[in-house]
Scaffold this active site. Sequence first.
Site, PDB file in Angstrom:
ATOM      1  N   ALA A   1       0.726  -1.332   0.017  1.00 37.37           N
ATOM      2  CA  ALA A   1       0.117   0.004  -0.103  1.00 37.37           C
ATOM      3  C   ALA A   1       0.895   1.191  -0.079  1.00 37.37           C
ATOM      4  O   ALA A   1       0.314   2.524  -0.031  1.00 37.37           O
ATOM      5  CB  ALA A   1      -1.143   0.343   1.064  1.00 37.37           C
TER       6      ALA A   1
ATOM      7  N   ILE B   1      -0.107   0.569  -7.201  1.00 29.10           N
ATOM      8  CA  ILE B   1      -1.586   0.264  -7.261  1.00 29.10           C
ATOM      9  C   ILE B   1      -2.276   0.421  -5.849  1.00 29.10           C
ATOM     10  O   ILE B   1      -3.499   0.437  -5.675  1.00 29.10           O
ATOM     11  CB  ILE B   1      -1.748  -1.298  -7.922  1.00 29.10           C
ATOM     12  CG1 ILE B   1      -1.094  -1.186  -9.466  1.00 29.10           C
ATOM     13  CG2 ILE B   1      -3.220  -1.693  -7.873  1.00 29.10           C
ATOM     14  CD1 ILE B   1      -1.239  -2.599  -9.750  1.00 29.10           C
TER      15      ILE B   1
ATOM     16  N   TYR C   1       8.306 -15.130 -12.086  1.00 31.58           N
ATOM     17  CA  TYR C   1       7.052 -14.207 -11.508  1.00 31.58           C
ATOM     18  C   TYR C   1       5.802 -14.712 -12.375  1.00 31.58           C
ATOM     19  O   TYR C   1       5.038 -15.056 -11.366  1.00 31.58           O
ATOM     20  CB  TYR C   1       7.139 -12.824 -12.531  1.00 31.58           C
ATOM     21  CG  TYR C   1       5.972 -11.927 -12.317  1.00 31.58           C
ATOM     22  CD1 TYR C   1       5.766 -11.393 -10.988  1.00 31.58           C
ATOM     23  CD2 TYR C   1       5.182 -11.560 -13.338  1.00 31.58           C
ATOM     24  CE1 TYR C   1       4.672 -10.382 -10.778  1.00 31.58           C
ATOM     25  CE2 TYR C   1       4.141 -10.665 -13.241  1.00 31.58           C
ATOM     26  CZ  TYR C   1       3.906 -10.019 -11.921  1.00 31.58           C
ATOM     27  OH  TYR C   1       2.784  -9.206 -11.679  1.00 31.58           O
TER      28      TYR C   1
END
Length: 663
Positions: free
Chosen positions: A389, A393, A532
């Site tokens: 956070a 995004i 990933y």
Amino acid sequence: MSYFVTGATGFIGRFLVEELLDHRDGEVFVLVRAGSLARMEALIRRWGSTRVTPVVGDLSADGLGVDPSWVAEHRGEIEHFFHLAAIYDMTADDATNETMNVGGTRQALALAGALEVGCFHQVSSVAAAGEFQGAFDETMFDEGQHLPSPYHRTKYESERIVREEASVPWRIYRPSIVVGDSQTGAMDKIDGPYYFFSLMKTMRDALPAWLPLGSVDMGDTNVVPVDYVVKAMDHLAHLPGHDGEAFHLVNPEPQPVVDMINAFCAAAGAPTFALGLDRGLVRRLPRAIQPAGLLSAVGRLGPLQSALDLITSRFGVPAEVLAHTSFSAVFDSRRTERALAGSGIAVPDLESYARTLYCYWEEHLDETTARDPRIRAALQGKYVVITGASSGIGQVTAHKVAQAGGIPVLVARGKDKLEDVRAMIEVRGGQALVYPCDLSDLDAIDALCVQLCAELPSVDFVINNAGRSIRRSLRLSHDRFHDFERTMALNYFGAIRLVMGLLQTMQEQKRGHVVNVSSIGVQTNPPRFSAYVASKSALDSWSNVVASELVGDGVTFTGIHMPLVRTPMIAPTKIYDKFPTISPAQAADLVIEAMVERPHEINTLLGNAGAIAHTVAPKLTFRLLNMAYHVFPDSAAAKGEGSSGTRETEQIMLAKIFKGIHW
């Protein structure tokens, strides 16, 4: 040398104080209302300076309401008095403009005189020129110009008061339309071109960027970033021999309104406009029947303005703003340019920072989420745990959750960055909670879950957004197995450990929703992202299995196969700077949609096409991916070592065709 600044909590004032602290010595006294002391103290903490001292007063009171004993104590000590406190709003009413702009200036002059300051610096506006037509230079003031609004009239009147009533030396600064910082985009209100950003966002979401749109010549405007304005003011204020002069803080080259709109449309990814008629032909017409003149007239006629407002207000554009989209005057700034010569201070091209301004608006000032009753109903009062956070995004999602009345629970490794996010949310009237945690440390996650379950009234949403991306081919990974371990530790093990730690609480509540920010790579399998994509695929599979076990418990899952997003995570791969990407705000909108609608998956058309291709024609699909593998080099070449211009053209072409895929 000491300074006194009014309007220091305002937009330009805040930047000016920062500029003085960074480049000048001496104490900075700032006028502040008693009710705004807390906000000023928060700003002082952010500045990290002991040289800023609040002085309690009021713009509408005699002598700004400053204690006479304070005035007596500091008489003769203040060299520069900057008066910025005013209304900078075309939509404000006559009484408010009169009180703040005219009355405030008169009282500021009275205080400056009582303090016997070295120079009084009045921040006026090019609005003082009203509807003067033609060149308006810095020696001009009272030219019989028409003043079409309370804002124009009071800017003119306050400047007249300084010229005629000042008992101390003075200088006047006339900025044009001031927008956010050209480096950071920072802005604290919707004004000027920002009124049109919501419409541009709607166009971007509804229309393809390549669609040509017609337009007419809307005249010229003039936009400057706030960092240029305060740097120029600081420099000009300290130049000897310029008392009694006015300075135009404007772009020396007027900007066509359509060009300005196109710069922001391009930044938003919206269609741009082309002129249907030659500008020269339109300019030969009397201004009253030019499109800009007609729009200005319509915007000021009461009945027409009310009718127009019913339409434009849907997009957040007050009808009265349309009356002031262009300037009839051309502002000559040669005196200012001569005074700034050699300082390195100049107005940057709007195209160079338009994207920065738009992205800041989209991430911090866009109120679309707050106005949506459906979103508010879903998020009001809900506790939303958001990992990652502190930026990208996650940060934008936190702002949008808070706008809708939810309480974002901010989780990331860096406490200081999380506190900054919380402070920004609280400044805008929201609420947020901070829980720092290293999400690659399983024991730390366990402790976090215990704390969250004990301290939060409920756990309504969990947003697994934190992630690590590694772009490296297998041939360069044989001695780097730790890349796979680190990626799995955060993207998979960290995510499921968090959900498992909070699951019992959500089951007891009989409600809870988990949103996994996955990747379009799970559907398309791009080369060089084996670590990933594998970690995101694992999270997808785990969630799909667990979702079937929790049917009936009220706990549900959404996976978002996110396309390439312009975040700090992709910044090291420089070629991505030229690739089509979505913004963090667009990605955050998908997260909000996942919380409100709770679908099983949110995909893109290209992602679905990739998944189908792998099923229907796997051999052909792998051949295409292999071609991309050879077109897109590994990291060293991507930074320009041994990469040809031809190869880069191929890369960008493929990136545009397969928009959003991580190459």
